[in-house]
Write an enzyme that holds these catalytic residues in place. Structure first.
Site, PDB file in Angstrom:
ATOM      1  N   GLY A  62      38.827  33.504  57.270  1.00  0.00           N
ATOM      2  CA  GLY A  62      40.276  33.828  57.064  1.00  0.00           C
ATOM      3  C   GLY A  62      40.928  32.722  56.089  1.00  0.00           C
ATOM      4  CB  ALA A  63      40.947  29.085  56.886  1.00  0.00           C
ATOM      5  CB  ALA A 270      33.466  30.757  50.416  1.00  0.00           C
ATOM      6  CB  ALA A 271      30.831  34.174  46.452  1.00  0.00           C
ATOM      7  N   GLY A 272      32.589  35.637  48.484  1.00  0.00           N
ATOM      8  CA  GLY A 272      33.200  36.836  49.022  1.00  0.00           C
ATOM      9  C   GLY A 272      34.807  36.472  49.362  1.00  0.00           C
ATOM     10  CG  ASP A 273      35.530  33.999  52.366  1.00  0.00           C
ATOM     11  OD1 ASP A 273      35.628  35.130  52.951  1.00  0.00           O
ATOM     12  OD2 ASP A 273      34.889  33.016  52.781  1.00  0.00           O
TER      13      ASP A 273
HETATM   14  P1  ATP Z   1      30.030  35.052  50.968  1.00  0.00           P
HETATM   15  O1  ATP Z   1      29.546  35.818  52.279  1.00  0.00           O
HETATM   16  O2  ATP Z   1      28.900  34.039  50.486  1.00  0.00           O
HETATM   17  O3  ATP Z   1      31.361  34.620  50.927  1.00  0.00           O
HETATM   18  P2  ATP Z   1      29.677  38.066  49.911  1.00  0.00           P
HETATM   19  O4  ATP Z   1      28.051  38.258  50.444  1.00  0.00           O
HETATM   20  O5  ATP Z   1      30.521  38.526  50.714  1.00  0.00           O
HETATM   21  O6  ATP Z   1      29.862  36.068  49.735  1.00  0.00           O
HETATM   22  P3  ATP Z   1      28.904  38.343  47.119  1.00  0.00           P
HETATM   23  O7  ATP Z   1      28.535  39.397  46.872  1.00  0.00           O
HETATM   24  O8  ATP Z   1      27.638  37.219  47.251  1.00  0.00           O
HETATM   25  O9  ATP Z   1      29.934  38.172  48.638  1.00  0.00           O
HETATM   26  O10 ATP Z   1      29.812  37.506  46.173  1.00  0.00           O
HETATM   27  C1  ATP Z   1      30.975  38.115  45.768  1.00  0.00           C
HETATM   28  C2  ATP Z   1      31.541  38.181  44.483  1.00  0.00           C
HETATM   29  O11 ATP Z   1      31.336  36.921  43.756  1.00  0.00           O
HETATM   30  C3  ATP Z   1      30.568  38.803  43.635  1.00  0.00           C
HETATM   31  O12 ATP Z   1      30.888  40.415  43.766  1.00  0.00           O
HETATM   32  C4  ATP Z   1      30.573  38.493  42.170  1.00  0.00           C
HETATM   33  O13 ATP Z   1      31.881  38.989  41.857  1.00  0.00           O
HETATM   34  C5  ATP Z   1      30.987  36.992  42.508  1.00  0.00           C
HETATM   35  N1  ATP Z   1      29.621  36.169  42.631  1.00  0.00           N
HETATM   36  C6  ATP Z   1      28.719  36.002  43.566  1.00  0.00           C
HETATM   37  N2  ATP Z   1      27.597  35.350  43.046  1.00  0.00           N
HETATM   38  C7  ATP Z   1      27.766  35.139  41.757  1.00  0.00           C
HETATM   39  C8  ATP Z   1      27.185  34.805  40.760  1.00  0.00           C
HETATM   40  N3  ATP Z   1      25.714  34.037  40.772  1.00  0.00           N
HETATM   41  N4  ATP Z   1      27.411  34.647  39.678  1.00  0.00           N
HETATM   42  C9  ATP Z   1      28.614  35.323  39.237  1.00  0.00           C
HETATM   43  N5  ATP Z   1      29.668  35.813  40.026  1.00  0.00           N
HETATM   44  C10 ATP Z   1      29.292  35.693  41.373  1.00  0.00           C
HETATM   45  O1  RIB Z   2      32.262  33.128  53.869  1.00  0.00           O
HETATM   46  C1  RIB Z   2      32.141  32.012  54.211  1.00  0.00           C
HETATM   47  C2  RIB Z   2      32.522  31.322  55.452  1.00  0.00           C
HETATM   48  O2  RIB Z   2      31.716  32.061  56.377  1.00  0.00           O
HETATM   49  C3  RIB Z   2      32.275  29.818  55.611  1.00  0.00           C
HETATM   50  O3  RIB Z   2      33.299  29.031  55.272  1.00  0.00           O
HETATM   51  C4  RIB Z   2      32.002  29.843  57.219  1.00  0.00           C
HETATM   52  O4  RIB Z   2      33.107  29.162  57.929  1.00  0.00           O
HETATM   53  C5  RIB Z   2      31.768  31.128  57.495  1.00  0.00           C
HETATM   54  O5  RIB Z   2      32.811  31.798  58.138  1.00  0.00           O
END
Ligand code: ATP
Ligand code: RIB
Length: 342
Positions: A62-63, A270-273
């Protein structure tokens, strides 16, 4: 309660750019202190590893999403809970330093602040979450959330607080006319039919898409099938995040793939965030009264913007600290455009 003056209107979706005016995003979700060890590889069961470095950094889905949206220029408010401890104070202070409204971040008397034990290897990560105060988010927090609906355009939700509260928040926000973006992380079971009706955009990653759809998701084709299965459950837009492969998106009008930007990733936590905060910031620029989420060019443009935010985030270590500013995203997109035309 005011969180901004409303969205700037965009004539052409291709023109989506970082914000220079106020916007309106409210986040209901978790705040965690991340205890991060860098390792050469992730440990096997029973294995003891020497880390290459350790850091304590603010996180929580969330944060993190709140910081991502705020750094892009969105007027952002956070609703959630921390413990009455040092971590809680730091978590709240960090959000305030990003100009995020934390007046609805409550302090739990019973539970400590949430924590995440994170191992980061060069190509992967492993996270163990202890919910702490996040697990105590309750109906009282919905009472603190609802006043933001007077002006907020977008509600960001994740699954690190109790699911019944997430479902209730989505229903209330949907009724109030907000765009409800749900990051179903971590996911444990399929979504209820009623909940699906209240979700504007669902953004599972590969693992979560498999859990929620009941289908294997190993390939892009399987991700499209899973996204379409979920979309047919009544969700306007489903975006499955596939890491370096980008995303697949399913709407009532069809499905499409948007590749990720090519960058040198050093930490994907946190790529997804970053993606969800970026998506909210991009959609804030659109007048939701006249533009619908089924507008393909508009949605594509918002997803490309979110992908740029996430690509920049994976080139930095940490969670909140890795989120780019609007100016950095703008410069990155311009560089990418030049590369395409060269
Ligand atoms: P997390 O749980 O670690 O926050 P996630 O599993 O929800 O992440 P990911 O699919 O890993 O999400 O990544 C989200 C988005 O980030 C991807 O759809 C893409 O746009 C970008 N991304 C992630 N990894 C890369 C990478 N190696 N290079 C470029 N973009 C990336
Ligand atoms: O999405 C990344 C986050 O997942 C981390 O910051 C961790 O706190 C977990 O909640």
């Amino acid at each position: 309660m005011k969180v901004g003056k409303g969205p700037a209107k965009v004539a052409n979706p291709q023109d989506l750019q970082p914000m220079d005016g106020p916007m309106d995003v409210v986040v209901l979700g978790s705040l965690n202190m991340d205890l991060v060890a860098r390792v050469a590889h992730l440990p096997q069961p029973g294995e003891t590893l020497l880390s290459e470095g350790f850091a304590t950094v603010p996180g929580g889905k969330g944060a993190n999403q709140a910081v991502a949206a705020a750094r892009l220029g969105a007027a952002t408010a956070m609703v959630g809970r921390v413990g009455e401890d040092g971590f809680g104070q730091v978590l709240r202070d960090r959000l305030q330093a990003e100009s995020i409204d934390t007046s609805a971040v409550a302090t739990s008397q019973q539970a400590p602040s949430g924590t995440a034990l994170i191992a980061v290897s060069p190509d992967n990560n492993q996270i163990i979450i202890t919910a702490g105060a996040n697990g105590e988010v309750s109906a009282a927090d919905l009472d603190r959330l609802s006043p933001y609906f007077e002006q907020a355009k977008i509600l960001l939700l994740q699954f690190e607080i109790p699911l019944p509260i997430v479902e209730k928040a989505a229903a209330l926000a949907h009724l109030a006319g907000l765009t409800v973006i749900v990051d179903p992380a971590p996911a444990h079971a399929p979504l209820s039919p009623n909940f699906c009706q209240h979700i504007s955009i669902l953004t599972p990653n590969q693992t979560e898409a498999a859990v929620l759809s009941g289908r294997a998701v190993e390939t892009v084709e399987e991700a499209i099938a899973a996204a379409e299965t979920l979309q047919r459950q009544g969700i306007a837009v489903v975006i499955v995040k596939l890491g370096a492969q980008g995303v697949v998106c399913a709407t009532a009008d069809g499905s499409f793939v948007i590749p990720a930007f090519s960058v040198r990733a050093i930490d994907t936590v946190a790529a997804g965030d970053a993606f969800n905060g970026g998506l909210a910031a991009a959609l804030c620029q659109i007048d939701m009264q006249t533009q619908t989420l089924n507008n393909r060019p508009l949605l594509t443009s918002a997803i490309r913007y979110a992908s740029a935010v996430a690509a920049l985030a994976v080139t930095q270590s940490g969670a909140q600290s890795a989120m780019p500013t609007g100016a950095q995203v703008k410069a990155f997109l311009e560089t990418q455009k030049k590369k395409q035309t060269a």
